[in-house]
Design an enzyme around this catalytic site. Structure first.
Site, PDB file in Angstrom:
ATOM      1  N   LEU A  34       0.777  -1.337   0.139  1.00  0.00           N
ATOM      2  CA  LEU A  34       0.087  -0.050   0.028  1.00  0.00           C
ATOM      3  C   LEU A  34       0.790   1.318  -0.065  1.00  0.00           C
ATOM      4  CD1 LEU A  34      -2.831  -0.989   2.432  1.00  0.00           C
ATOM      5  CD2 LEU A  34      -2.952  -1.112   0.197  1.00  0.00           C
ATOM      6  N   PHE A  81       4.885  -7.170  -9.991  1.00  0.00           N
ATOM      7  CA  PHE A  81       4.747  -5.760 -10.055  1.00  0.00           C
ATOM      8  C   PHE A  81       5.301  -4.873  -9.065  1.00  0.00           C
ATOM      9  CE2 PHE A  81       1.057  -7.252 -12.340  1.00  0.00           C
ATOM     10  CZ  PHE A  81       0.968  -7.064 -13.555  1.00  0.00           C
ATOM     11  N   SER A 125      10.862  -3.020 -18.537  1.00  0.00           N
ATOM     12  CA  SER A 125      10.493  -1.480 -19.252  1.00  0.00           C
ATOM     13  C   SER A 125      11.572  -1.130 -20.571  1.00  0.00           C
ATOM     14  CB  SER A 125      10.852  -0.342 -18.127  1.00  0.00           C
ATOM     15  OG  SER A 125      10.744   0.943 -18.846  1.00  0.00           O
ATOM     16  N   TYR A 150      16.379   3.770 -11.085  1.00  0.00           N
ATOM     17  CA  TYR A 150      15.069   3.152 -11.483  1.00  0.00           C
ATOM     18  C   TYR A 150      15.484   2.222 -12.684  1.00  0.00           C
ATOM     19  CZ  TYR A 150      11.174   2.083 -14.116  1.00  0.00           C
ATOM     20  OH  TYR A 150      10.034   1.513 -14.841  1.00  0.00           O
ATOM     21  N   LYS A 154      15.792  -2.295 -13.360  1.00  0.00           N
ATOM     22  CA  LYS A 154      15.261  -2.932 -14.220  1.00  0.00           C
ATOM     23  C   LYS A 154      16.154  -4.062 -14.977  1.00  0.00           C
ATOM     24  CE  LYS A 154      10.878  -1.900 -13.492  1.00  0.00           C
ATOM     25  NZ  LYS A 154      10.109  -2.752 -12.615  1.00  0.00           N
TER      26      LYS A 154
HETATM   27  C1  UD1 Z   1       9.027   7.246 -18.096  1.00  0.00           C
HETATM   28  C2  UD1 Z   1      10.268   6.428 -17.871  1.00  0.00           C
HETATM   29  C3  UD1 Z   1       9.718   4.873 -17.974  1.00  0.00           C
HETATM   30  C4  UD1 Z   1       8.779   4.643 -16.944  1.00  0.00           C
HETATM   31  C5  UD1 Z   1       7.554   5.369 -17.286  1.00  0.00           C
HETATM   32  C6  UD1 Z   1       6.380   5.164 -16.124  1.00  0.00           C
HETATM   33  C7  UD1 Z   1      12.532   6.981 -18.674  1.00  0.00           C
HETATM   34  C8  UD1 Z   1      13.440   7.131 -19.786  1.00  0.00           C
HETATM   35  N1  UD1 Z   1      11.286   6.302 -19.038  1.00  0.00           N
HETATM   36  O1  UD1 Z   1       8.729   7.189 -19.239  1.00  0.00           O
HETATM   37  O2  UD1 Z   1      11.039   3.958 -17.574  1.00  0.00           O
HETATM   38  O3  UD1 Z   1       8.164   3.253 -17.279  1.00  0.00           O
HETATM   39  O4  UD1 Z   1       7.912   6.794 -17.016  1.00  0.00           O
HETATM   40  O5  UD1 Z   1       6.698   5.798 -15.028  1.00  0.00           O
HETATM   41  O6  UD1 Z   1      12.929   7.237 -17.637  1.00  0.00           O
HETATM   42  N2  UD1 Z   1       5.859  15.127 -20.969  1.00  0.00           N
HETATM   43  C9  UD1 Z   1       5.541  16.450 -21.033  1.00  0.00           C
HETATM   44  N3  UD1 Z   1       5.021  16.891 -20.046  1.00  0.00           N
HETATM   45  C10 UD1 Z   1       4.818  16.265 -18.648  1.00  0.00           C
HETATM   46  C11 UD1 Z   1       4.988  14.872 -18.550  1.00  0.00           C
HETATM   47  C12 UD1 Z   1       5.793  14.475 -19.705  1.00  0.00           C
HETATM   48  O7  UD1 Z   1       5.819  16.958 -22.085  1.00  0.00           O
HETATM   49  O8  UD1 Z   1       4.264  16.847 -17.829  1.00  0.00           O
HETATM   50  C13 UD1 Z   1       6.543  14.155 -22.020  1.00  0.00           C
HETATM   51  C14 UD1 Z   1       7.810  13.706 -21.950  1.00  0.00           C
HETATM   52  O9  UD1 Z   1       8.957  14.466 -22.096  1.00  0.00           O
HETATM   53  C15 UD1 Z   1       7.744  12.555 -22.643  1.00  0.00           C
HETATM   54  C16 UD1 Z   1       6.219  12.095 -22.829  1.00  0.00           C
HETATM   55  O10 UD1 Z   1       5.678  13.097 -22.334  1.00  0.00           O
HETATM   56  O11 UD1 Z   1       8.266  12.794 -24.020  1.00  0.00           O
HETATM   57  C17 UD1 Z   1       6.137  10.712 -21.910  1.00  0.00           C
HETATM   58  O12 UD1 Z   1       6.672  10.971 -20.533  1.00  0.00           O
HETATM   59  P1  UD1 Z   1       6.108  10.084 -19.241  1.00  0.00           P
HETATM   60  O13 UD1 Z   1       4.803   9.888 -19.215  1.00  0.00           O
HETATM   61  O14 UD1 Z   1       6.902  10.767 -18.140  1.00  0.00           O
HETATM   62  O15 UD1 Z   1       6.952   8.780 -19.673  1.00  0.00           O
HETATM   63  P2  UD1 Z   1       8.401   8.528 -20.094  1.00  0.00           P
HETATM   64  O16 UD1 Z   1       9.372   9.616 -19.860  1.00  0.00           O
HETATM   65  O17 UD1 Z   1       8.441   7.953 -21.652  1.00  0.00           O
END
Ligand code: UD1
Length: 335
Positions: A34, A81, A125, A150, A154
Protein backbone atom coordinates in the site's frame (compact mmCIF):
# COMPACT_ATOMS: atom_id res chain seq x y z
CA UNK A 1 -7.64 -23.72 -11.21
CA UNK A 2 -4.19 -22.13 -11.14
CA UNK A 3 -3.35 -19.84 -8.27
CA UNK A 4 -1.32 -16.77 -9.21
CA UNK A 5 0.46 -14.42 -6.82
CA UNK A 6 0.35 -10.83 -8.07
CA UNK A 7 2.75 -8.57 -6.19
CA UNK A 8 1.78 -4.92 -6.40
CA UNK A 9 -1.66 -6.15 -7.37
CA UNK A 10 -3.40 -3.01 -6.13
CA UNK A 11 -1.27 -0.70 -8.27
CA UNK A 12 -2.02 0.70 -11.71
CA UNK A 13 -0.94 -2.17 -13.96
CA UNK A 14 -1.31 -4.79 -11.21
CA UNK A 15 -4.99 -4.09 -10.58
CA UNK A 16 -5.87 -4.27 -14.28
CA UNK A 17 -3.97 -7.57 -14.52
CA UNK A 18 -5.83 -9.02 -11.52
CA UNK A 19 -9.12 -8.19 -13.26
CA UNK A 20 -8.05 -9.98 -16.45
CA UNK A 21 -6.69 -12.97 -14.51
CA UNK A 22 -9.98 -13.36 -12.64
CA UNK A 23 -11.95 -12.94 -15.87
CA UNK A 24 -9.93 -15.86 -17.26
CA UNK A 25 -10.72 -18.02 -14.23
CA UNK A 26 -7.42 -17.79 -12.36
CA UNK A 27 -7.41 -17.67 -8.58
CA UNK A 28 -5.51 -14.57 -7.49
CA UNK A 29 -3.58 -13.74 -4.34
CA UNK A 30 -2.39 -10.15 -4.04
CA UNK A 31 0.57 -8.91 -2.05
CA UNK A 32 0.84 -5.15 -1.78
CA UNK A 33 2.40 -2.87 0.83
CA UNK A 34 0.00 0.00 0.00
CA UNK A 35 2.98 2.36 -0.43
CA UNK A 36 1.57 3.64 -3.73
CA UNK A 37 -1.95 2.21 -3.73
CA UNK A 38 -5.09 2.09 -1.61
CA UNK A 39 -7.13 -0.74 -0.16
CA UNK A 40 -10.34 0.36 -1.87
CA UNK A 41 -8.88 -0.91 -5.17
CA UNK A 42 -9.61 -4.39 -3.77
CA UNK A 43 -13.32 -3.53 -3.59
CA UNK A 44 -13.23 -2.08 -7.10
CA UNK A 45 -11.67 -5.26 -8.49
CA UNK A 46 -14.37 -7.23 -6.68
CA UNK A 47 -17.08 -5.00 -8.14
CA UNK A 48 -15.77 -5.47 -11.69
CA UNK A 49 -15.22 -9.23 -11.55
CA UNK A 50 -17.64 -10.39 -8.81
CA UNK A 51 -14.69 -12.20 -7.23
CA UNK A 52 -12.74 -10.94 -4.24
CA UNK A 53 -9.06 -11.79 -4.55
CA UNK A 54 -7.11 -12.79 -1.43
CA UNK A 55 -5.01 -9.94 -0.11
CA UNK A 56 -1.93 -9.79 2.11
CA UNK A 57 -0.42 -6.47 3.19
CA UNK A 58 3.23 -7.44 3.02
CA UNK A 59 6.35 -5.40 2.37
CA UNK A 60 8.50 -7.66 0.20
CA UNK A 61 11.63 -6.22 1.84
CA UNK A 62 10.49 -8.11 4.94
CA UNK A 63 12.21 -11.43 4.28
CA UNK A 64 10.49 -13.19 7.18
CA UNK A 65 7.06 -12.11 5.97
CA UNK A 66 7.83 -13.36 2.45
CA UNK A 67 9.07 -16.69 3.85
CA UNK A 68 5.95 -17.06 6.00
CA UNK A 69 3.73 -16.26 3.04
CA UNK A 70 5.27 -19.02 0.91
CA UNK A 71 5.10 -21.45 3.85
CA UNK A 72 1.37 -20.83 4.16
CA UNK A 73 0.27 -20.51 0.51
CA UNK A 74 0.55 -22.86 -2.46
CA UNK A 75 1.21 -20.84 -5.59
CA UNK A 76 1.48 -21.87 -9.27
CA UNK A 77 2.97 -18.68 -10.67
CA UNK A 78 4.05 -15.16 -9.76
CA UNK A 79 3.53 -11.88 -11.61
CA UNK A 80 5.85 -9.37 -9.99
CA UNK A 81 4.80 -5.72 -10.30
CA UNK A 82 5.70 -4.46 -6.84
CA UNK A 83 8.43 -1.84 -7.28
CA UNK A 84 9.08 1.88 -7.03
CA UNK A 85 8.93 3.59 -10.40
CA UNK A 86 9.56 7.33 -10.16
CA UNK A 87 12.62 8.10 -12.24
CA UNK A 88 13.49 11.44 -10.58
CA UNK A 89 13.01 10.09 -7.05
CA UNK A 90 15.30 7.17 -7.86
CA UNK A 91 18.11 9.62 -8.66
CA UNK A 92 17.66 11.26 -5.25
CA UNK A 93 17.20 8.02 -3.30
CA UNK A 94 19.22 5.37 -5.12
CA UNK A 95 19.71 3.08 -2.12
CA UNK A 96 16.02 3.06 -1.37
CA UNK A 97 15.34 2.07 -4.99
CA UNK A 98 17.96 -0.67 -5.05
CA UNK A 99 16.77 -2.04 -1.72
CA UNK A 100 13.11 -1.92 -2.65
CA UNK A 101 13.28 -3.15 -6.25
CA UNK A 102 16.22 -5.56 -6.02
CA UNK A 103 15.92 -6.75 -2.40
CA UNK A 104 12.29 -7.72 -2.83
CA UNK A 105 13.01 -9.51 -6.11
CA UNK A 106 15.73 -11.61 -4.48
CA UNK A 107 13.59 -12.61 -1.49
CA UNK A 108 10.77 -13.55 -3.84
CA UNK A 109 12.99 -15.68 -6.08
CA UNK A 110 14.60 -17.38 -3.06
CA UNK A 111 11.23 -18.43 -1.70
CA UNK A 112 9.97 -19.48 -5.13
CA UNK A 113 13.06 -21.69 -5.47
CA UNK A 114 12.57 -23.12 -2.00
CA UNK A 115 8.95 -24.03 -2.72
CA UNK A 116 9.45 -25.10 -6.32
CA UNK A 117 7.26 -22.31 -7.73
CA UNK A 118 8.74 -22.03 -11.20
CA UNK A 119 6.63 -19.62 -13.26
CA UNK A 120 7.61 -15.96 -13.07
CA UNK A 121 6.67 -12.82 -14.96
CA UNK A 122 8.68 -9.66 -14.44
CA UNK A 123 7.63 -6.06 -15.13
CA UNK A 124 10.44 -4.67 -17.20
CA UNK A 125 10.57 -1.49 -19.21
CA UNK A 126 11.64 -0.08 -22.56
CA UNK A 127 13.87 2.14 -20.45
CA UNK A 128 16.47 -0.68 -20.70
CA UNK A 129 17.07 0.33 -24.34
CA UNK A 130 17.77 4.02 -23.58
CA UNK A 131 17.79 5.98 -26.85
CA UNK A 132 17.96 3.06 -29.24
CA UNK A 133 20.01 3.46 -32.42
CA UNK A 134 17.25 2.01 -34.57
CA UNK A 135 13.48 2.41 -34.54
CA UNK A 136 11.24 0.54 -34.06
CA UNK A 137 13.07 -1.12 -31.17
CA UNK A 138 13.44 -4.90 -31.29
CA UNK A 139 14.18 -7.14 -28.32
CA UNK A 140 17.68 -7.59 -29.73
CA UNK A 141 18.55 -3.89 -29.48
CA UNK A 142 21.52 -3.37 -27.17
CA UNK A 143 20.88 -2.59 -23.52
CA UNK A 144 22.26 0.91 -22.93
CA UNK A 145 23.78 2.09 -19.64
CA UNK A 146 20.83 3.04 -17.44
CA UNK A 147 19.97 6.74 -17.15
CA UNK A 148 18.65 6.36 -13.60
CA UNK A 149 18.77 3.98 -10.63
CA UNK A 150 15.15 3.09 -11.48
CA UNK A 151 16.17 2.05 -14.99
CA UNK A 152 19.13 0.20 -13.55
CA UNK A 153 16.88 -1.84 -11.25
CA UNK A 154 15.03 -3.09 -14.34
CA UNK A 155 18.29 -4.06 -16.08
CA UNK A 156 19.73 -5.72 -12.96
CA UNK A 157 16.38 -7.37 -12.25
CA UNK A 158 16.40 -9.02 -15.68
CA UNK A 159 19.98 -10.22 -15.11
CA UNK A 160 19.17 -11.68 -11.70
CA UNK A 161 16.20 -13.57 -13.11
CA UNK A 162 18.14 -14.81 -16.12
CA UNK A 163 20.97 -16.09 -13.91
CA UNK A 164 18.45 -17.84 -11.67
CA UNK A 165 16.80 -19.63 -14.62
CA UNK A 166 20.26 -21.05 -15.49
CA UNK A 167 20.73 -22.85 -12.17
CA UNK A 168 17.17 -23.78 -11.20
CA UNK A 169 13.86 -24.93 -12.59
CA UNK A 170 12.69 -21.33 -12.79
CA UNK A 171 11.05 -20.26 -16.08
CA UNK A 172 10.61 -16.55 -16.57
CA UNK A 173 9.30 -13.95 -18.97
CA UNK A 174 10.27 -10.28 -18.77
CA UNK A 175 7.74 -7.99 -20.41
CA UNK A 176 9.31 -4.72 -21.49
CA UNK A 177 6.49 -2.21 -21.36
CA UNK A 178 6.55 0.92 -23.45
CA UNK A 179 4.30 3.72 -22.04
CA UNK A 180 1.28 2.26 -20.21
CA UNK A 181 -1.73 4.59 -20.09
CA UNK A 182 -5.53 4.52 -19.85
CA UNK A 183 -7.92 2.87 -17.42
CA UNK A 184 -10.47 0.09 -17.19
CA UNK A 185 -13.64 0.77 -19.21
CA UNK A 186 -15.72 0.60 -16.02
CA UNK A 187 -13.73 3.63 -14.74
CA UNK A 188 -13.53 1.82 -11.40
CA UNK A 189 -9.75 1.42 -11.53
CA UNK A 190 -7.03 3.54 -13.15
CA UNK A 191 -3.81 5.39 -12.47
CA UNK A 192 -3.61 7.18 -9.11
CA UNK A 193 -0.52 9.37 -9.03
CA UNK A 194 0.39 10.73 -5.61
CA UNK A 195 1.12 14.47 -5.70
CA UNK A 196 2.08 16.21 -8.94
CA UNK A 197 2.01 13.67 -11.77
CA UNK A 198 5.37 13.01 -13.44
CA UNK A 199 3.91 11.15 -16.41
CA UNK A 200 2.24 12.79 -19.37
CA UNK A 201 -1.30 11.36 -19.37
CA UNK A 202 -2.18 11.96 -15.69
CA UNK A 203 -0.88 15.50 -16.11
CA UNK A 204 -3.05 15.94 -19.21
CA UNK A 205 -6.22 14.68 -17.52
CA UNK A 206 -5.59 16.68 -14.34
CA UNK A 207 -5.06 19.82 -16.42
CA UNK A 208 -8.28 19.23 -18.35
CA UNK A 209 -10.06 18.66 -15.02
CA UNK A 210 -8.81 22.04 -13.77
CA UNK A 211 -6.56 20.56 -11.07
CA UNK A 212 -3.46 21.93 -12.86
CA UNK A 213 -3.20 25.28 -14.61
CA UNK A 214 -1.32 24.16 -17.64
CA UNK A 215 0.62 21.31 -19.09
CA UNK A 216 4.29 21.86 -19.88
CA UNK A 217 5.35 20.19 -23.10
CA UNK A 218 8.94 19.25 -22.39
CA UNK A 219 10.89 20.26 -25.49
CA UNK A 220 9.80 21.48 -28.92
CA UNK A 221 13.16 21.13 -30.64
CA UNK A 222 13.48 17.36 -30.86
CA UNK A 223 14.46 16.01 -34.28
CA UNK A 224 10.90 14.73 -34.89
CA UNK A 225 8.27 15.92 -37.41
CA UNK A 226 6.63 18.35 -34.94
CA UNK A 227 9.59 18.86 -32.61
CA UNK A 228 8.09 17.01 -29.62
CA UNK A 229 9.23 13.64 -28.29
CA UNK A 230 7.73 10.38 -29.48
CA UNK A 231 6.56 7.41 -27.37
CA UNK A 232 4.59 4.21 -27.81
CA UNK A 233 1.48 4.57 -25.61
CA UNK A 234 -0.03 1.20 -24.75
CA UNK A 235 -3.50 0.80 -23.22
CA UNK A 236 -3.19 -0.74 -19.75
CA UNK A 237 -5.93 -3.29 -20.50
CA UNK A 238 -4.03 -4.57 -23.55
CA UNK A 239 -0.90 -4.63 -21.41
CA UNK A 240 -2.70 -6.55 -18.64
CA UNK A 241 -3.82 -9.16 -21.17
CA UNK A 242 -0.21 -9.71 -22.25
CA UNK A 243 0.49 -10.97 -18.72
CA UNK A 244 -2.28 -13.56 -18.90
CA UNK A 245 -0.98 -14.86 -22.25
CA UNK A 246 2.57 -14.92 -20.89
CA UNK A 247 1.46 -16.82 -17.76
CA UNK A 248 -0.41 -19.38 -19.90
CA UNK A 249 2.75 -19.81 -21.95
CA UNK A 250 4.69 -20.62 -18.77
CA UNK A 251 2.05 -22.93 -17.35
CA UNK A 252 1.83 -24.87 -20.64
CA UNK A 253 5.62 -25.08 -20.92
CA UNK A 254 5.48 -23.42 -24.34
CA UNK A 255 8.67 -21.44 -23.90
CA UNK A 256 11.57 -21.60 -26.34
CA UNK A 257 14.05 -20.62 -23.62
CA UNK A 258 13.83 -20.61 -19.84
CA UNK A 259 14.18 -16.80 -19.87
CA UNK A 260 12.32 -14.86 -22.54
CA UNK A 261 11.82 -11.17 -23.21
CA UNK A 262 8.99 -9.50 -25.10
CA UNK A 263 8.34 -5.89 -26.05
CA UNK A 264 4.83 -4.84 -25.08
CA UNK A 265 3.74 -1.79 -27.03
CA UNK A 266 1.48 -0.87 -29.93
CA UNK A 267 4.32 -0.54 -32.43
CA UNK A 268 3.16 3.00 -33.16
CA UNK A 269 4.91 6.17 -32.04
CA UNK A 270 3.00 9.35 -31.14
CA UNK A 271 4.44 12.75 -30.33
CA UNK A 272 3.41 14.75 -27.27
CA UNK A 273 1.55 17.16 -29.56
CA UNK A 274 -0.30 14.29 -31.22
CA UNK A 275 -1.35 13.05 -27.78
CA UNK A 276 -2.66 16.52 -26.90
CA UNK A 277 -4.57 16.86 -30.18
CA UNK A 278 -5.98 13.37 -29.87
CA UNK A 279 -7.07 14.04 -26.28
CA UNK A 280 -8.80 17.27 -27.31
CA UNK A 281 -10.57 15.52 -30.16
CA UNK A 282 -11.93 12.52 -28.25
CA UNK A 283 -12.91 14.38 -25.10
CA UNK A 284 -13.96 17.73 -26.56
CA UNK A 285 -11.84 19.37 -23.84
CA UNK A 286 -9.47 22.21 -24.69
CA UNK A 287 -6.09 21.69 -23.09
CA UNK A 288 -4.03 24.57 -21.74
CA UNK A 289 -0.38 23.94 -22.56
CA UNK A 290 2.92 25.69 -23.14
CA UNK A 291 6.30 24.66 -24.49
CA UNK A 292 9.18 24.48 -22.02
CA UNK A 293 12.75 23.14 -22.06
CA UNK A 294 13.42 19.47 -22.51
CA UNK A 295 13.25 17.36 -19.36
CA UNK A 296 16.62 16.00 -18.32
CA UNK A 297 17.13 12.36 -19.18
CA UNK A 298 14.31 12.24 -21.76
CA UNK A 299 15.00 10.55 -25.06
CA UNK A 300 13.81 11.67 -28.49
CA UNK A 301 11.80 8.67 -29.58
CA UNK A 302 10.95 5.13 -28.53
CA UNK A 303 8.44 2.76 -30.05
CA UNK A 304 8.32 -1.00 -30.16
CA UNK A 305 8.85 -3.57 -32.81
CA UNK A 306 6.18 -6.00 -31.64
CA UNK A 307 6.80 -8.74 -34.22
CA UNK A 308 8.06 -11.22 -31.64
CA UNK A 309 5.24 -10.49 -29.19
CA UNK A 310 2.72 -10.83 -32.04
CA UNK A 311 4.10 -14.01 -33.59
CA UNK A 312 5.76 -15.85 -30.73
CA UNK A 313 3.69 -14.80 -27.72
CA UNK A 314 0.50 -14.47 -29.76
CA UNK A 315 -0.38 -11.09 -28.29
CA UNK A 316 -1.26 -7.88 -30.10
CA UNK A 317 -2.50 -4.52 -28.86
CA UNK A 318 -6.12 -4.04 -29.90
CA UNK A 319 -7.06 -0.72 -28.31
CA UNK A 320 -6.04 2.63 -29.79
CA UNK A 321 -4.52 5.80 -28.38
CA UNK A 322 -8.01 7.35 -28.62
CA UNK A 323 -9.52 4.48 -26.59
CA UNK A 324 -6.82 4.92 -23.95
CA UNK A 325 -7.18 8.70 -23.69
CA UNK A 326 -10.96 8.50 -23.46
CA UNK A 327 -10.76 5.86 -20.72
CA UNK A 328 -8.17 7.94 -18.82
CA UNK A 329 -10.51 10.94 -19.01
CA UNK A 330 -13.52 8.91 -17.87
CA UNK A 331 -11.42 7.72 -14.92
CA UNK A 332 -10.22 11.24 -14.09
CA UNK A 333 -13.82 12.46 -13.92
CA UNK A 334 -14.63 9.90 -11.21
CA UNK A 335 -11.82 11.15 -8.95
C1 UD1 B 1 9.09 7.18 -17.96
C2 UD1 B 1 10.27 6.26 -17.82
C3 UD1 B 1 9.84 4.83 -17.93
C4 UD1 B 1 8.77 4.53 -16.93
C5 UD1 B 1 7.61 5.46 -17.21
C6 UD1 B 1 6.47 5.21 -16.25
C7 UD1 B 1 12.46 6.93 -18.64
C8 UD1 B 1 13.32 7.18 -19.81
N1 UD1 B 1 11.23 6.53 -18.88
O1 UD1 B 1 8.71 7.14 -19.32
O2 UD1 B 1 10.92 3.97 -17.71
O3 UD1 B 1 8.38 3.19 -17.05
O4 UD1 B 1 8.06 6.81 -17.09
O5 UD1 B 1 6.74 5.67 -14.99
O6 UD1 B 1 12.87 7.09 -17.54
N2 UD1 B 1 5.97 14.97 -20.96
C9 UD1 B 1 5.64 16.30 -21.11
N3 UD1 B 1 5.07 16.94 -20.05
C10 UD1 B 1 4.80 16.33 -18.86
C11 UD1 B 1 5.14 14.97 -18.72
C12 UD1 B 1 5.74 14.30 -19.78
O7 UD1 B 1 5.86 16.88 -22.16
O8 UD1 B 1 4.29 16.98 -17.94
C13 UD1 B 1 6.56 14.23 -22.09
C14 UD1 B 1 7.91 13.63 -21.81
O9 UD1 B 1 8.93 14.53 -22.09
C15 UD1 B 1 7.91 12.44 -22.76
C16 UD1 B 1 6.44 12.03 -22.83
O10 UD1 B 1 5.71 13.17 -22.40
O11 UD1 B 1 8.32 12.82 -24.04
C17 UD1 B 1 6.10 10.85 -21.94
O12 UD1 B 1 6.59 11.11 -20.63
P1 UD1 B 1 6.25 10.16 -19.38
O13 UD1 B 1 4.79 9.88 -19.35
O14 UD1 B 1 6.87 10.77 -18.19
O15 UD1 B 1 6.95 8.78 -19.75
P2 UD1 B 1 8.48 8.48 -20.14
O16 UD1 B 1 9.38 9.52 -19.67
O17 UD1 B 1 8.50 8.11 -21.57
Amino acid sequence: MHKILVTGGLGFIGSHTVVELQNEGFEVVIIDDLSNSTLDVLDKITAITNVKPSFFKIDLKDKTAVTNFFNENTIDGVIHFAASKAVGESVEKPLRYYENNIGSLIYLLQQMNAKNVNNFIFSSSCTVYGQADELPITENAPIKPAESPYGNTKQIGEEIIKDTTKISELKAIALRYFNPIGAHESAKIGELPIGVPQNLIPFVTQTAAGLRNELSVFGSDYPTPDGTAIRDYIHVVDLAKAHIIAMQRLLKNNQKKSFEVFNIGTGKGNSVLEVIQSFEKVTGQKLNYKFTDRREGDITAAYADTTIANNELGWKAKLTLEDALLSAWKWQKTL
